[in-house]
Design a protein around this motif. Structure first.
Motif, PDB file in Angstrom:
ATOM      1  N   TYR A  22      45.347  28.743  36.135  1.00  9.94           N
ATOM      2  CA  TYR A  22      44.433  29.414  35.203  1.00  9.94           C
ATOM      3  C   TYR A  22      43.289  28.577  34.666  1.00  9.94           C
ATOM      4  O   TYR A  22      42.269  29.129  34.276  1.00  9.94           O
TER       5      TYR A  22
ATOM      6  N   ILE B  29      39.478  26.046  31.049  1.00  5.46           N
ATOM      7  CA  ILE B  29      38.874  27.048  30.156  1.00  5.46           C
ATOM      8  C   ILE B  29      39.537  27.108  28.791  1.00  5.46           C
ATOM      9  O   ILE B  29      38.969  27.646  27.841  1.00  5.46           O
TER      10      ILE B  29
ATOM     11  N   ARG C  53      49.765  37.771  27.746  1.00  2.00           N
ATOM     12  CA  ARG C  53      48.821  37.170  28.682  1.00  2.00           C
ATOM     13  C   ARG C  53      47.440  37.151  28.059  1.00  2.00           C
ATOM     14  O   ARG C  53      47.073  38.082  27.342  1.00  2.00           O
TER      15      ARG C  53
ATOM     16  N   GLY D  90      53.430  36.859  32.559  1.00  2.00           N
ATOM     17  CA  GLY D  90      53.457  36.557  31.122  1.00  2.00           C
ATOM     18  C   GLY D  90      54.808  36.087  30.631  1.00  2.00           C
ATOM     19  O   GLY D  90      55.103  36.186  29.443  1.00  2.00           O
TER      20      GLY D  90
HETATM   21  P1  ADP Z   1      52.148  34.013  33.431  1.00  2.00           P
HETATM   22  O1  ADP Z   1      53.477  34.385  33.965  1.00  2.00           O
HETATM   23  O2  ADP Z   1      51.207  35.151  33.392  1.00  2.00           O
HETATM   24  O3  ADP Z   1      51.609  32.783  34.031  1.00  2.00           O
HETATM   25  P2  ADP Z   1      52.532  32.467  31.031  1.00  2.00           P
HETATM   26  O4  ADP Z   1      53.405  32.813  29.891  1.00  2.00           O
HETATM   27  O5  ADP Z   1      52.885  31.287  31.832  1.00  2.00           O
HETATM   28  O6  ADP Z   1      52.431  33.783  31.891  1.00  2.00           O
HETATM   29  O7  ADP Z   1      51.079  32.277  30.476  1.00  2.00           O
HETATM   30  C1  ADP Z   1      50.532  33.216  29.582  1.00  2.00           C
HETATM   31  C2  ADP Z   1      49.028  33.237  29.666  1.00  2.00           C
HETATM   32  O8  ADP Z   1      48.515  32.036  29.152  1.00  2.00           O
HETATM   33  C3  ADP Z   1      48.506  33.342  31.058  1.00  2.00           C
HETATM   34  O9  ADP Z   1      48.297  34.710  31.350  1.00  2.00           O
HETATM   35  C4  ADP Z   1      47.213  32.576  31.023  1.00  2.00           C
HETATM   36  O10 ADP Z   1      46.140  33.484  30.776  1.00  2.00           O
HETATM   37  C5  ADP Z   1      47.325  31.670  29.823  1.00  2.00           C
HETATM   38  N1  ADP Z   1      47.462  30.250  30.195  1.00  2.00           N
HETATM   39  C6  ADP Z   1      48.603  29.561  30.330  1.00  2.00           C
HETATM   40  N2  ADP Z   1      48.369  28.261  30.604  1.00  2.00           N
HETATM   41  C7  ADP Z   1      47.019  28.120  30.620  1.00  2.00           C
HETATM   42  C8  ADP Z   1      46.125  27.024  30.833  1.00  2.00           C
HETATM   43  N3  ADP Z   1      46.577  25.787  31.111  1.00  2.00           N
HETATM   44  N4  ADP Z   1      44.800  27.276  30.754  1.00  2.00           N
HETATM   45  C9  ADP Z   1      44.339  28.493  30.475  1.00  2.00           C
HETATM   46  N5  ADP Z   1      45.114  29.582  30.247  1.00  2.00           N
HETATM   47  C10 ADP Z   1      46.429  29.397  30.342  1.00  2.00           C
END
Ligand code: ADP
Length: 412
Positions: free
Chosen positions: A314, A340, A356, A369
């Motif tokens: 991400y 980001i 998410r 998520g």
């Molecule tokens: P997923 O199973 O969708 O990966 P997570 O719980 O691991 O769900 O993450 C939740 C949300 O957090 C993701 O949908 C993503 O948008 C955001 N996210 C997680 N880690 C990062 C990161 N390192 N940088 C940017 N956004 C992140």
């Protein structure tokens, strides 16, 4: 497993013990204060007797000159002063006969406290009625009764509201347990046919690979089916992982583990995925000395892998770092990127299930998520926590912290 969401309150011991303990405390306090009040009453009568002149604030100098029978005016004036102060004045002649009294005989019961003082030809007696002496005690008693009533009322109100709150919390916990078990059981049931579908799709793709005349549409459909089935399999697996982490009784395998080796192995595992995305992953731990802890290595590795995979998927950062550092209490594993970042509005709920930041971006990357919820579950089952710290100017830093109690050996 049978499911029932019928509501109904089960009484727990604490529901009774808490208000009973509070009421008992109140009774004990009231009895203690009551005792003090009894002693206070005795003391006050003693003081009044010892120091009646001062207590009644009477001008003792009026009687500093010896009184004689001819001093009728002085006696009258003093009598008026006594009446104004609510004190009974009796002047007795030396042989005990009544010479003067501010109260007519039979008009009032004899005063509770009286003090005699010889003065010239007479004995001057000051008397105070009990009601006047005990006025402060009465006031304190009324205060005590009021405080006890208010205290009892407060206990009732507090009990009522906390009880209602506890019932609600239990109800929520029950619904939450129901939801979790229900989803976990359904996921478990789905897992078997899903494994079958995945196997069948693999076979189908093999078969299509052998058939030169298979149309592109059929190949595309097979590929799509496999992709969706894999995604669903990942979701089901995540739900099962989370349910397992949340079930308190479910044991973890805490074994003596070289933490740095677990992190290195996880890094190596995600390296191909990072390379595919053109992301560099590296270990930037401040020290490399031994760090042995009693942890569930498989789960800790899964938590670190989830954080690394998220950063790779991400963040859009060209580099992702991981650092394992010993702290004064416990140790931490931090995964950091310069991508980001996560908007402030999402930070508080980022570890919640199915939360998410950008659903479309997440689905594109195969996310559902649950990754961060699993990370938090793993940290908590180890008695630790996971936190998100923003990185300046942009990016995120996820820090897994583990308590000192898990550490067996570390570099000083
Ligand atoms: P997923 O199973 O969708 O990966 P997570 O719980 O691991 O769900 O993450 C939740 C949300 O957090 C993701 O949908 C993503 O948008 C955001 N996210 C997680 N880690 C990062 C990161 N390192 N940088 C940017 N956004 C992140």
């Amino acid at each position: 497993m049978p499911y029932s969401l019928k509501s109904g309150h089960e009484w727990r011991a604490w529901d009774w013990i808490a208000p009973l303990a509070a009421a008992a405390g109140l009774v004990v306090l009231t009895v203690m204060f009551g005792r003090e009040l009894r002693d206070f009453r005795k003391d006050i009568i003693g003081w009044a007797e010892r120091d009646l002149w001062a207590r009644t604030e009477l001008a003792a100098e009026t009687l500093s000159e010896p009184l004689a029978t001819s001093d009728f005016r002085r006696i009258h004036a003093f009598g008026d002063e006594c009446t104004r102060k609510g004190v009974r004045l009796t002047v007795l002649s030396a042989n005990g006969g009544l010479f003067f009294d501010t109260v007519r005989r039979g008009e009032e019961p004899p005063p509770a406290i009286s003090v005699d003082r010889p003065c010239g030809e007479f004995v001057v007696r000051l008397g105070l009625p009990l009601s006047r002496v005990l006025e402060p005690v009465e006031r304190a008693r009324r205060g005590l009764v009021l405080a006890a009533c208010l205290g009892g009322f407060a206990v009732l109100i507090v009990f009522f509201f906390t009880f209602r709150q506890r019932v609600r919390i239990r109800e929520l916990a029950r619904v939450e347990r129901f939801r979790r078990d229900f989803i976990a059981d359904i996921s478990h049931e789905i897992k078997t046919p899903l494994t079958g579908i995945l196997g069948a799709v693999d076979l189908l793709e093999d078969e299509l690979g052998r058939q030169a005349d298979a149309g592109p549409m059929v190949r595309r459909l097979a590929e799509l089916t496999r992709g969706e089935a894999r995604r669903m399999n990942e979701l089901v697996q995540s739900i099962l992982d989370l349910a397992r982490l949340e079930r308190e009784g479910e044991g973890l395998e805490f074994v003596e583990t070289d933490v740095r080796a677990v992190v290195a192995e996880t890094l190596a595992r995600v390296a191909p995925q990072a390379a595919k995305k053109g992301v560099r992953v590296k270990d930037v731990s401040a020290a490399s000395g031994p760090l042995t802890a009693r942890i569930d290595a498989r789960l800790v590795s899964q938590a670190v892998a989830n954080l690394l995979t998220n950063a790779i998927r991400y963040s859009g950062s060209p580099e992702v770092t991981v650092a394992t550092d010993v702290r004064s209490r416990g140790f931490e594993i931090a995964v950091e990127d310069r991508g980001i970042g996560i908007p402030a509005a999402h930070r508080a709920r980022i570890f919640d299930r199915f939360h998410r930041v950008d659903a479309s971006r997440s689905s594109e990357n195969g996310g559902v998520g649950l990754g961060l919820a699993i990370v938090r579950g793993i940290a908590r089952r180890h008695g630790g926590e996971v936190r998100l710290e923003p990185v300046e100017p942009r990016g995120c830093r996820f820090v897994l912290s583990f308590p000192d109690s898990l550490v067996i050996a570390r570099d000083k």
